[in-house]
Design a protein around this motif. Sequence first.
Motif, PDB file in Angstrom:
ATOM      1  N   GLN A  14     -34.015  11.813  -5.384  1.00 54.36           N
ATOM      2  CA  GLN A  14     -33.473  10.767  -5.391  1.00 54.36           C
ATOM      3  C   GLN A  14     -33.416  10.805  -7.445  1.00 54.36           C
ATOM      4  O   GLN A  14     -33.899  11.122  -8.235  1.00 54.36           O
ATOM      5  N   VAL A  21     -32.533   8.033 -10.428  1.00 53.78           N
ATOM      6  CA  VAL A  21     -33.027   6.299 -10.329  1.00 53.78           C
ATOM      7  C   VAL A  21     -31.861   6.106 -11.344  1.00 53.78           C
ATOM      8  O   VAL A  21     -32.047   5.940 -13.116  1.00 53.78           O
ATOM      9  N   GLU A  22     -31.531   5.306 -11.802  1.00 52.19           N
ATOM     10  CA  GLU A  22     -30.382   5.144 -13.238  1.00 52.19           C
ATOM     11  C   GLU A  22     -31.155   3.093 -13.267  1.00 52.19           C
ATOM     12  O   GLU A  22     -31.503   2.905 -12.626  1.00 52.19           O
ATOM     13  N   CYS A  39     -31.046   8.166 -16.615  1.00 51.57           N
ATOM     14  CA  CYS A  39     -31.330   8.500 -15.097  1.00 51.57           C
ATOM     15  C   CYS A  39     -31.993   9.516 -15.099  1.00 51.57           C
ATOM     16  O   CYS A  39     -31.924  10.321 -15.942  1.00 51.57           O
ATOM     17  N   TYR A  88     -22.485   6.693 -12.834  1.00 47.28           N
ATOM     18  CA  TYR A  88     -23.174   6.983 -11.776  1.00 47.28           C
ATOM     19  C   TYR A  88     -23.268   7.990 -12.097  1.00 47.28           C
ATOM     20  O   TYR A  88     -22.729   9.109 -13.218  1.00 47.28           O
ATOM     21  N   TYR A 104     -25.938  16.361  -6.400  1.00 46.31           N
ATOM     22  CA  TYR A 104     -26.601  14.366  -6.212  1.00 46.31           C
ATOM     23  C   TYR A 104     -25.971  13.377  -7.113  1.00 46.31           C
ATOM     24  O   TYR A 104     -26.153  13.686  -8.233  1.00 46.31           O
ATOM     25  N   TRP A 105     -25.946  12.537  -6.717  1.00 48.65           N
ATOM     26  CA  TRP A 105     -25.250  10.767  -7.157  1.00 48.65           C
ATOM     27  C   TRP A 105     -26.848  10.090  -7.419  1.00 48.65           C
ATOM     28  O   TRP A 105     -27.321   9.591  -6.168  1.00 48.65           O
ATOM     29  N   GLY A 106     -26.613   8.996  -7.558  1.00 51.25           N
ATOM     30  CA  GLY A 106     -27.501   7.779  -8.423  1.00 51.25           C
ATOM     31  C   GLY A 106     -26.753   6.830  -6.989  1.00 51.25           C
ATOM     32  O   GLY A 106     -25.618   6.901  -7.207  1.00 51.25           O
ATOM     33  N   GLN A 107     -27.427   5.537  -7.253  1.00 57.16           N
ATOM     34  CA  GLN A 107     -26.730   4.267  -6.396  1.00 57.16           C
ATOM     35  C   GLN A 107     -25.382   3.633  -7.575  1.00 57.16           C
ATOM     36  O   GLN A 107     -24.677   3.202  -7.202  1.00 57.16           O
ATOM     37  N   GLY A 108     -25.679   4.308  -8.714  1.00 55.88           N
ATOM     38  CA  GLY A 108     -24.907   3.435 -10.003  1.00 55.88           C
ATOM     39  C   GLY A 108     -25.630   2.685 -10.763  1.00 55.88           C
ATOM     40  O   GLY A 108     -26.108   1.389  -9.652  1.00 55.88           O
ATOM     41  N   THR A 109     -25.258   2.071 -12.393  1.00 61.84           N
ATOM     42  CA  THR A 109     -25.438   0.944 -12.702  1.00 61.84           C
ATOM     43  C   THR A 109     -24.413   0.008 -13.217  1.00 61.84           C
ATOM     44  O   THR A 109     -23.205   1.144 -13.785  1.00 61.84           O
TER      45      THR A 109
END
Length: 121
Positions: free
Chosen positions: A3, A5-6, A22, A94, A110-115
């Motif tokens: 995961q 996390v941003e 991140c 992201y 892998y990608w974060g959910q974005g902020t």
Amino acid sequence: QVQLVESGGGLVQPGGSLRLSCAASGSFFAIAAMGWYRQAPGKQRELVATITSGGSTNHADSVKGRFTISRDNAKNTVYLQMSSLKPEDTAVYYCNADIRLRLFDGGMDYWGQGTLVTVSS
């Protein structure tokens, strides 16, 4: 599993600064490159900056001189220091990481959910 996390997004005035973070968590063998991408409404996701495990960086022309990417390998964390922010910087940012889960695995994105970063008065 991995995961990203941003944190650090928010509302900022034009000319202001913001720092995004991140952190990668989970079980994996190693992280190669990490980076930041952004996507404005109705636009394609675009590269902002990348950094390798060795510290080599690449910044998009639109952010050169204003944004700086860095990483802390010990913390599996990548940062994006944003200065002289402009309204056109408004986007969802992201986090991305090229991660090798196991010794014999190839790297996977892998990608974060974005902020969300909003630059407005």
